[in-house]
Design a protein around this motif. Structure first.
Motif, mmCIF file in Angstrom:
data_model
loop_
_atom_site.group_PDB
_atom_site.id
_atom_site.type_symbol
_atom_site.label_atom_id
_atom_site.label_comp_id
_atom_site.label_asym_id
_atom_site.label_seq_id
_atom_site.Cartn_x
_atom_site.Cartn_y
_atom_site.Cartn_z
ATOM 1 N N ALA A 50 -0.621 6.757 3.085
ATOM 2 C CA ALA A 50 0.653 6.052 3.240
ATOM 3 C C ALA A 50 1.122 6.109 4.694
ATOM 4 O O ALA A 50 1.659 5.128 5.227
ATOM 5 N N TYR A 51 0.892 7.239 5.348
ATOM 6 C CA TYR A 51 1.265 7.385 6.762
ATOM 7 C C TYR A 51 0.438 6.426 7.619
ATOM 8 O O TYR A 51 0.965 5.767 8.527
ATOM 9 N N LEU A 79 1.705 3.280 10.096
ATOM 10 C CA LEU A 79 1.340 3.047 11.488
ATOM 11 C C LEU A 79 0.781 1.639 11.685
ATOM 12 O O LEU A 79 1.049 0.985 12.698
ATOM 13 N N LYS A 80 -0.007 1.187 10.717
ATOM 14 C CA LYS A 80 -0.558 -0.163 10.805
ATOM 15 C C LYS A 80 0.566 -1.207 10.728
ATOM 16 O O LYS A 80 0.553 -2.204 11.461
ATOM 17 N N MET A 81 1.539 -0.961 9.876
ATOM 18 C CA MET A 81 2.676 -1.866 9.764
ATOM 19 C C MET A 81 3.465 -1.901 11.072
ATOM 20 O O MET A 81 3.916 -2.969 11.516
ATOM 21 N N LEU A 82 3.627 -0.742 11.712
ATOM 22 C CA LEU A 82 4.317 -0.682 12.991
ATOM 23 C C LEU A 82 3.549 -1.459 14.054
ATOM 24 O O LEU A 82 4.147 -2.146 14.899
ATOM 25 N N GLU A 83 2.232 -1.390 14.013
ATOM 26 C CA GLU A 83 1.400 -2.136 14.946
ATOM 27 C C GLU A 83 1.592 -3.637 14.760
ATOM 28 O O GLU A 83 1.692 -4.398 15.726
ATOM 29 N N LYS A 140 0.834 -1.200 0.000
ATOM 30 C CA LYS A 140 0.000 0.000 0.000
ATOM 31 C C LYS A 140 0.869 1.252 0.000
ATOM 32 O O LYS A 140 0.643 2.192 -0.776
ATOM 33 N N ILE A 141 1.887 1.264 0.860
ATOM 34 C CA ILE A 141 2.784 2.412 0.956
ATOM 35 C C ILE A 141 3.528 2.626 -0.357
ATOM 36 O O ILE A 141 3.622 3.757 -0.868
ATOM 37 N N ILE A 142 4.056 1.544 -0.934
ATOM 38 C CA ILE A 142 4.833 1.642 -2.181
ATOM 39 C C ILE A 142 3.968 2.165 -3.322
ATOM 40 O O ILE A 142 4.384 3.055 -4.084
ATOM 41 N N SER A 143 2.759 1.625 -3.453
ATOM 42 C CA SER A 143 1.897 2.041 -4.573
ATOM 43 C C SER A 143 1.489 3.503 -4.451
ATOM 44 O O SER A 143 1.461 4.239 -5.450
ATOM 45 N N LEU A 144 1.187 3.959 -3.243
ATOM 46 C CA LEU A 144 0.804 5.361 -3.047
ATOM 47 C C LEU A 144 1.967 6.298 -3.340
ATOM 48 O O LEU A 144 1.798 7.331 -4.003
ATOM 49 N N GLN A 145 3.150 5.955 -2.856
ATOM 50 C CA GLN A 145 4.307 6.803 -3.109
ATOM 51 C C GLN A 145 4.684 6.822 -4.591
ATOM 52 O O GLN A 145 5.119 7.840 -5.122
ATOM 53 N N GLN A 146 4.510 5.689 -5.248
ATOM 54 C CA GLN A 146 4.814 5.629 -6.673
ATOM 55 C C GLN A 146 3.896 6.555 -7.469
ATOM 56 O O GLN A 146 4.343 7.249 -8.384
ATOM 57 N N MET A 147 2.623 6.598 -7.116
ATOM 58 C CA MET A 147 1.686 7.473 -7.807
ATOM 59 C C MET A 147 2.044 8.939 -7.583
ATOM 60 O O MET A 147 1.927 9.771 -8.501
#
Length: 254
Positions: free
Chosen positions: A74-75, A79-83, A48-55
């Protein structure tokens, strides 16, 4: 007489070896399942983070507001990944023995009462009914009171997150033998929340609004149960009244 004692010792030793071997197999199976769940759960928010940053980097946003929204999404995924990582670290610490339960004789009736008090509001909010059948006050098992309370609360929360309406039943079953006591958490719904965990990780689209995934919470529940010297099983039953049952086997007081 000496030969009889030697034979008895060998028999006891063989039994201990069989128990240790069974434990090793259980732990190996748990590690394999946990690794698979971990890889899947981390990939979802990371993708999710990669696709959003790529766009954003490729200038595919319609305007500045959409770009800000992508950054915010992406933020949130970070946070979800950190959880997820925090939960995985906790499971790993339990597995490595860095977090250990303090085992002692514990009254099941007291723990069941605490679990009911902690979960009754969540259950009522989802139009569910939780029946807690209190054991006799003198029934005790060898466990950690806080760990067992947290384990049962976690499992009930997983069931509550699954869907609205239905009946949950927490009770003590008849002990299987002199060594173990059996706790049952029964659900009258055919597909409770934790069934996803038993089937392995799904390929559902990642949702930032989701609670911690069922599979990772099940990994934590399994690790806690094994650390207390017990076993967690998901049973599918043929009876219509109780199609699904979570079974927790824990040692009796020696």
């Amino acid at each position: 007489m000496a030969s009889w004692n030697q034979a008895e010792g060998a028999s006891a030793g063989e039994q201990q070896l069989r128990i240790a071997y069974g434990r090793a197999l259980e732990m190996a199976s748990f590690k394999g399942g946990f690794l698979m769940r971990t890889a899947h759960e981390l990939r979802s928010p990371l993708n999710k983070i990669i696709s959003l940053q790529q766009m954003i980097l490729e200038g595919l946003c319609d305007d500045i507001e959409e770009e800000r929204q992508f950054v915010a999404d992406a933020y949130a995924a970070s946070l979800k990944m950190l959880e997820y990582l925090d939960l995985m670290i906790r499971v790993s610490k339990i597995e490595m023995g860095r977090l250990e339960p303090q085992l002692q004789p514990v009254s099941l009736a007291e723990v069941f009462t605490q679990v009911k008090d902690l979960t009754q509001m969540q259950v009522a909010d989802r139009n569910l009914r939780l029946t807690v059948e209190l054991p006799k006050p003198d029934i005790k098992i060898q466990t950690d009171s806080a760990w067992l309370r947290n384990l049962l609360t976690l499992l009930i929360e997983m069931a509550v997150d699954g869907s609205d309406r239905g009946n949950l039943h927490l009770r003590l079953a008849v002990p299987v033998n002199d060594d173990m006591s059996i706790i049952w958490l029964e659900d009258d719904r055919p597909t409770p929340a934790w069934q996803e965990a038993a089937q392995g990780p799904s390929l559902q689209e990642f949702d930032l609004n989701d609670t911690l995934s069922t599979s990772l919470r099940m990994s934590l529940a399994e690790a806690m149960t094994m650390a207390m010297g017990g076993r967690l099983s998901l049973l599918s039953l043929t009876t219509e009244k109780v199609p699904t049952r979570l079974q927790i086997a824990l040692p009796n007081v020696g």
